[in-house]
Design a protein around this motif. Structure first.
Motif, PDB file in Angstrom:
ATOM      1  N   TYR B 149      12.831  41.328   7.470  1.00 43.43           N
ATOM      2  CA  TYR B 149      12.349  42.742   7.267  1.00 43.43           C
ATOM      3  C   TYR B 149      11.986  43.341   8.758  1.00 43.43           C
ATOM      4  N   ARG B 150      11.399  42.900   9.325  1.00 46.09           N
ATOM      5  CA  ARG B 150      11.079  43.438  10.664  1.00 46.09           C
ATOM      6  C   ARG B 150      12.147  43.666  11.582  1.00 46.09           C
ATOM      7  N   ALA B 151      12.962  42.753  11.645  1.00 47.40           N
ATOM      8  CA  ALA B 151      14.224  42.637  12.581  1.00 47.40           C
ATOM      9  C   ALA B 151      14.991  44.015  12.051  1.00 47.40           C
ATOM     10  N   TRP B 152      15.170  43.868  10.541  1.00 46.39           N
ATOM     11  CA  TRP B 152      16.098  44.885  10.027  1.00 46.39           C
ATOM     12  C   TRP B 152      15.688  46.449  10.143  1.00 46.39           C
ATOM     13  N   THR B 153      14.330  46.742   9.954  1.00 44.76           N
ATOM     14  CA  THR B 153      13.850  47.980  10.353  1.00 44.76           C
ATOM     15  C   THR B 153      13.769  48.231  11.728  1.00 44.76           C
ATOM     16  N   ASP B 154      13.633  47.262  12.631  1.00 45.51           N
ATOM     17  CA  ASP B 154      13.851  47.648  13.908  1.00 45.51           C
ATOM     18  C   ASP B 154      15.193  48.230  14.434  1.00 45.51           C
ATOM     19  N   ILE B 155      16.248  47.358  13.756  1.00 46.84           N
ATOM     20  CA  ILE B 155      17.421  47.622  14.000  1.00 46.84           C
ATOM     21  C   ILE B 155      17.902  49.070  13.419  1.00 46.84           C
ATOM     22  N   MET B 156      17.555  49.206  12.338  1.00 43.55           N
ATOM     23  CA  MET B 156      17.944  50.402  11.503  1.00 43.55           C
ATOM     24  C   MET B 156      17.172  51.578  11.844  1.00 43.55           C
ATOM     25  N   SER B 157      16.211  51.544  12.713  1.00 39.86           N
ATOM     26  CA  SER B 157      15.150  52.642  12.945  1.00 39.86           C
ATOM     27  C   SER B 157      16.198  53.665  13.728  1.00 39.86           C
ATOM     28  N   ASP B 158      15.761  54.915  13.936  1.00 37.28           N
ATOM     29  CA  ASP B 158      16.389  55.885  14.523  1.00 37.28           C
ATOM     30  C   ASP B 158      16.721  55.586  16.311  1.00 37.28           C
ATOM     31  N   ALA B 159      17.819  55.915  16.629  1.00 39.40           N
ATOM     32  CA  ALA B 159      18.277  55.448  18.059  1.00 39.40           C
ATOM     33  C   ALA B 159      17.066  56.191  18.931  1.00 39.40           C
ATOM     34  N   PRO B 160      16.898  56.009  19.936  1.00 39.55           N
ATOM     35  CA  PRO B 160      16.120  56.730  20.817  1.00 39.55           C
ATOM     36  C   PRO B 160      16.904  58.048  21.544  1.00 39.55           C
ATOM     37  N   GLN B 161      16.106  58.952  21.841  1.00 37.95           N
ATOM     38  CA  GLN B 161      16.543  60.493  22.046  1.00 37.95           C
ATOM     39  C   GLN B 161      17.697  60.282  23.350  1.00 37.95           C
TER      40      GLN B 161
END
Lengths: 627, 369
Positions: B149-161
């Motif tokens: 779950y941690r890996a997944w949410t990191d990967i799917m988080s919004d891209a940096p500006q």
């Protein structure tokens, strides 16, 4: 009406039924007898299995020997072999699509569930036949028409459906996108619609029969696990198949009536289509809402059969009977809320991905319980290696080996890389394909004497098992490596990419050879079945010394299964090797009052209730016909 | 070659099992121990169980060791390293479980094989055992879910500006890439109705949006800068496709009518990877993993990861879409024509013959219509 008359009436009726002679076409073709229908399903299932597995050998030739000249297949495949003697890439896709469709639906759903639910439900619960023989017949013939249409679609000039067995639109919705999306896809949809109707007619019948027609004393906690498995399977099918029907109907609308359920913003073949607002993801949700329970629709009957066979041939009660039922119910419930784990990288909201990952991994728990219970059943047993037992043991091994990689794929973070690679192919072929096929084999070997009154050759069966079992591992175990190396599935060849073209060519060749040999090994089984139907040794009444009700019928049970009254049931189906008992099994119809030497205290207490047992089965269909 | 020979030896091992089974059977037949039909070839099958277990384990270990060399190299992206680690950790855990369970199955099958007259143990249930093997998988699953779950949410988080935005579009059968350009670094709007292959507007770029003037496209390679987040804006224009960058552990479907995205940080340049792998011709590649028709297996796009200098240089060298297709100036609204003009190559100096050619073709098509 006096009590005496009530008792006599069914016997009189039963006598009349004995003399009823139906014309050939009513008895063997448009039959309403569950045993005949079961055999019809079995034969059709075997036919489809040869075709479906044969297709896999064809495309394995392409994958294992991409440079081979396939001119020798021209007499069989005609125009699908190109002028350069290669397999047509479109036909390659058609082959993988039809292989998937045939194996999942026509072999492992109809062939497995259709055969054994039909055959065993009435025999094991103590019923004369299915609740509705007519609906049962209708179910088979809908399946038959569906089969004919699917079979026909293989031979049309544009080829059968070719968008993968999941038929994701827009590819499947747009005839201009692929030749397989032309008439082949239409026929696929029509065929599957009829198939779903067949599955529903069958499923309603199974459920109704199990609930209403159990003989006296056959309470739910005395049902063999096979029946539990068939009941739960039928409920799964009843809830999920209509959703596939809706998905198929909407796709038909999109294809033929200009709707936009699944289509939006498409430019194809030089033309922008007018469709807007649809979503291809909607189809995937609808499809997998069936598609995932479907995995359990094919697997649970196999697990049910395995439970029965392992207990019988370990000469031990199944370990954790109640835990087995609860875990099946748990699996069935979870099966409905994990579908989107097939869709982690479709662009679905990542939050949903998290939820579905969590739910998916929960399903490992009841599955683990089942596996451990099977193993404990083997522990300190007296294991008879009948072919059915070997296939059941093999099934448990495959179920565990294949199921474990499901824990990797159910993890959304890991699925990013592995989705649609050969890792997935290896996973589901072991856990769902091979395991369920093993359930089918186990079932045929185990109940063949009841079906045909003759024995199959055990040694041939054992050779068949080892060949198949080793073959399955040789095919699918190395496939994991190819998946880890990132090879995508449904690729006609691997020469276009640097990361695929320079590795695993030899392993692919090896897998193809193993697949061809394993396929060839199945002819031992075919020979064994068809030879034994006519020339097998005459079966004794209870060849496996089993305690369930079907073995109390005559060797060749006629219409109505039992001559005279249906036996009453006094105990659970797994009284094997009970301490103190004279035999190592006590059939379900033996009252506790006759086994005082082996009764446990709570069972001795039940003797007093035995005199309350009705002298006839209130659910006896012959009896109700009399009134 | 050694590899192939080794693999074939597995086949022979399998055949050896068969021979053992046969021999045992014949021996049993001679001894006449098992004349009853009830239990035939007991010892042969029991031994086959053990043989399968032993040879299977050897085969699994050996095949794994010899296949390892052909697995994908270490992930070349930041999140890929995390998922790789998680994968091999889970795999290790599951292999242990797989070995234990299979050993138990086949050991029990061998050990408790049929002996005439032997009494099996009547052992119908044990709540404690059931609870144990419900709880243990539960704990393991909880651990896996948590890390996953941690890996997944990191990967799917919004891209940096500051992520480099690149549009990638799937079509039958190839990938098309569009960069937001160097002047405004903004992707222009698109509309599928504007797609016109004969005019060269493969993307359906909307030229009434001034952000699209400096956008440039490519149909054979994608360049990214090492260490800088890349945000892929993914779409498809005909059927489903799926962007798969095996070395970066990236995969996301391309869906007509529903743009998707995936961001990642490439951590190793192509040159570095070539040096590390000792393969001077190595290239990162983008493939399609959602069946899309006849050419599905050939949708290749090169991915070039380079350092900042080379990347900037490459970006600067690219000709905007409008420069490549100057005839499309007709699609630019009048009020923006002045702004667009600077992207149109000067007519009086047609040094670039290809542009001239394109122009003629463009005009030719127009006149046919």
């Amino acid at each position: 009406m006096s009590a005496v008359e009530t008792i006599l009436a069914p016997q009189v009726q039963a006598q009349e039924h004995e003399h009823e002679v139906l014309p050939f076409w009513r008895q063997y073709i448009f039959s309403e007898d569950h045993k005949i229908i079961a055999k019809q399903y079995m034969i059709s299932g075997i036919f489809w299995a040869i075709l479906g597995a044969g297709m896999s050998v064809l495309f394995r030739i392409q994958l294992g020997f991409p440079k081979a000249s396939l001119g020798w297949l021209k007499p069989l495949l005609g125009g699908w072999i190109t002028e350069t003697n290669n397999l047509d890439p479109n036909f390659y896709l058609a082959l993988v699509t039809m292989h998937g469709t045939i194996m999942v639906f026509f072999v492992l759903t109809a062939g497995l569930s259709g055969t054994f639910s039909n055959f065993l439900i009435p025999l094991q619960i103590g019923a004369r036949d299915m609740a509705s023989g007519f609906m049962n017949m209708l179910s088979f013939w809908f399946f038959f028409v569906s089969s004919v249409i699917m079979f026909y679609s293989i031979f049309i000039s544009t080829g059968p459906a070719a968008g993968g067995w999941v038929i994701y639109p827009p590819l499947s919705a747009l005839p201009q996108a692929h030749p397989g999306s032309e008439l082949g896809m239409t026929l696929w949809l029509v065929s599957m619609t009829l198939f779903i109707i067949s599955a529903l007619l069958g499923g309603i019948n199974y459920i109704t029969t199990v609930i209403n027609l159990r003989t006296r004393g056959m309470t739910f906690d005395r049902l063999p696990l096979t029946i539990w498995a068939f009941l739960i399977t039928a409920i799964l099918g009843l809830i999920s198949f209509p959703v596939l029907l809706s998905a198929a109907l909407l796709l038909i609308f999109d294809r033929h009536f200009g709707t936009s359920f699944y289509l939006s913003e498409i430019y194809i073949k030089g033309e922008a289509l007018p469709n807007v607002g649809g979503s291809p993801i909607l189809f995937q949700h609808l499809f997998w809402f069936l598609g995932h329970p479907e995995v359990y629709i094919v697997l649970l009957p196999a697990l049910g059969i395995t439970s029965e066979v392992i207990a019988t041939n370990s000469r031990k009660p199944i370990f954790g009977y109640h835990a087995m039922i609860y875990s099946m119910i748990g699996i069935a419930f979870l099966a409905f809320i994990v579908w989107a784990h097939h869709m982690f990288v479709t662009g679905m909201n990542p939050f949903l991905g998290s939820v579905f990952m969590f739910l998916t991994l929960i399903i490992a728990i009841p599955s683990a319980v089942k596996a451990f219970n099977y193993i404990t059943t083997l522990w300190r047993g007296n294991i008879v290696f009948t072919p059915a037992m070997l296939f059941s043991i093999g099934l448990v091994s495959l179920f565990v080996t294949g199921g474990l990689t499901g824990i990797i794929l159910g993890n959304s973070a890991l699925d990013i890389q592995l989705h649609d690679t050969y890792f997935v192919v290896a996973h589901f072929h072991i856990v769902m394909g091979a395991a369920s096929a093993f359930g089918f084999f186990a079932g045929v070997y185990h109940w063949f004497p009841k079906m045909f009154g003759r024995m199959m050759n055990q040694t041939q069966g054992q050779i068949h098992f080892w060949l198949t079992f080793v073959g399955i591992y040789l095919i699918f175990f190395p496939m994991h490596y190819i998946g880890i190396a990132g090879f995508p599935r449904r690729y006609y060849q691997f020469t276009s990419f640097d990361f695929t073209k320079s590795s695993f060519a030899d392993l692919n060749m090896f897998i193809s050879i193993a697949a061809a040999l394993t396929f060839a090994g199945q002819f031992i089984f075919l020979w064994n079945v068809f030879y034994s139907i006519f020339k097998g040794k005459k079966a004794p009444l209870n060849p496996w010394r089993s305690s369930t009700l079907e073995w109390t019928t005559p060797v060749n049970p006629g219409h109505g299964n039992w001559v005279g009254e249906i036996p009453a049931v006094y105990r659970w189906p797994y009284d094997y090797s009970k301490p103190g008992a004279t035999e190592d099994f006590i059939p379900q119809n033996v009252p506790y009052s006759q086994t005082t030497e082996s009764n446990f205290p709570h069972e001795t207490a039940l003797i007093a209730e035995e005199k309350n047992m009705l002298p006839y089965s209130p659910n006896d269909q012959f009896r109700t016909e009399a009134h | 070659m050694i590899y192939a020979v080794g693999l074939l030896s597995i086949v022979f091992l399998a055949l050896a099992i068969m021979v053992i089974v046969r021999v045992q059977k014949i021996l049993k037949g001679v001894n006449g121990e098992e004349s009853d039909d009830y239990a035939v070839n007991v010892n042969a099958n029991a031994i086959a169980c053990l043989v399968f277990l032993i040879l299977g384990t050897i085969g699994a270990v050996w095949s794994f060791m010899s296949s390892r060399a052909y697995f994908l190299p270490e992930a070349a992206s930041k999140h890929g390293k995390v998922t790789d680690e998680l994968f091999w950790f889970s795999m290790g855990l599951l292999t242990i479980a797989c070995v234990i369970v299979n050993v138990l199955i086949f050991y029990f099958a061998w050990k408790y094989r049929y002996v005439k007259g032997k009494q099996a143990t009547f052992y119908p249930d044990n709540i404690k055992l059931e609870v144990i093997w419900t709880v243990i998988p539960m704990i393991v699953m909880a651990a896996l879910v948590f890390t996953g779950y941690r890996a997944w949410t990191d990967i799917m988080s919004d891209a940096p500006q500051d992520a480099q935005v690149i549009e990638i579009m799937g079509k039958q059968f190839g990938w098309q890439v569009r960069y937001p350009g160097v002047s405004d670094n903004k992707l222009g709007a698109f509309n599928f109705k504007l797609i016109n292959d004969t005019e060269g507007n493969v993307f359906g770029i909307d030229l009434s949006d001034e952000a699209s003037f400096d956008d440039f496209t490519n149909s054979s390679e994608m360049h990214v800068q090492v260490g800088k987040p890349v945000l892929l804006k993914i779409r498809a224009r005909d059927v489903l496709h799926s962007v798969f960058i095996p070395h970066m552990r990236v995969k996301m479907d391309a869906v007509p009518g529903m743009p998707t995205k995936f961001w990642f940080i490439p951590e190793k340049t192509t040159d570095q990877a070539r040096a590390d792998l000792g393969k001077p011709n190595f290239d990162y590649e983008i493939a399609c993993t959602e069946v899309c028709g006849q050419g599905h297996f050939g949708m290749r796009l090169r991915l070039i990861v380079e350092d900042e200098y080379s990347f900037k240089k490459w970006m600067a060298e690219q000709k905007p879409f409008l420069t490549e297709h100057p005839e499309l100036i007709s699609k630019v609204p009048d009020n923006l024509k002045a702004k667009a003009a600077k992207y149109i190559p000067a007519v009086e100096a047609p040094a670039d013959s290809t542009v001239a050619q394109v122009q003629t073709v463009g005009i030719g098509t127009a006149s046919i219509k």
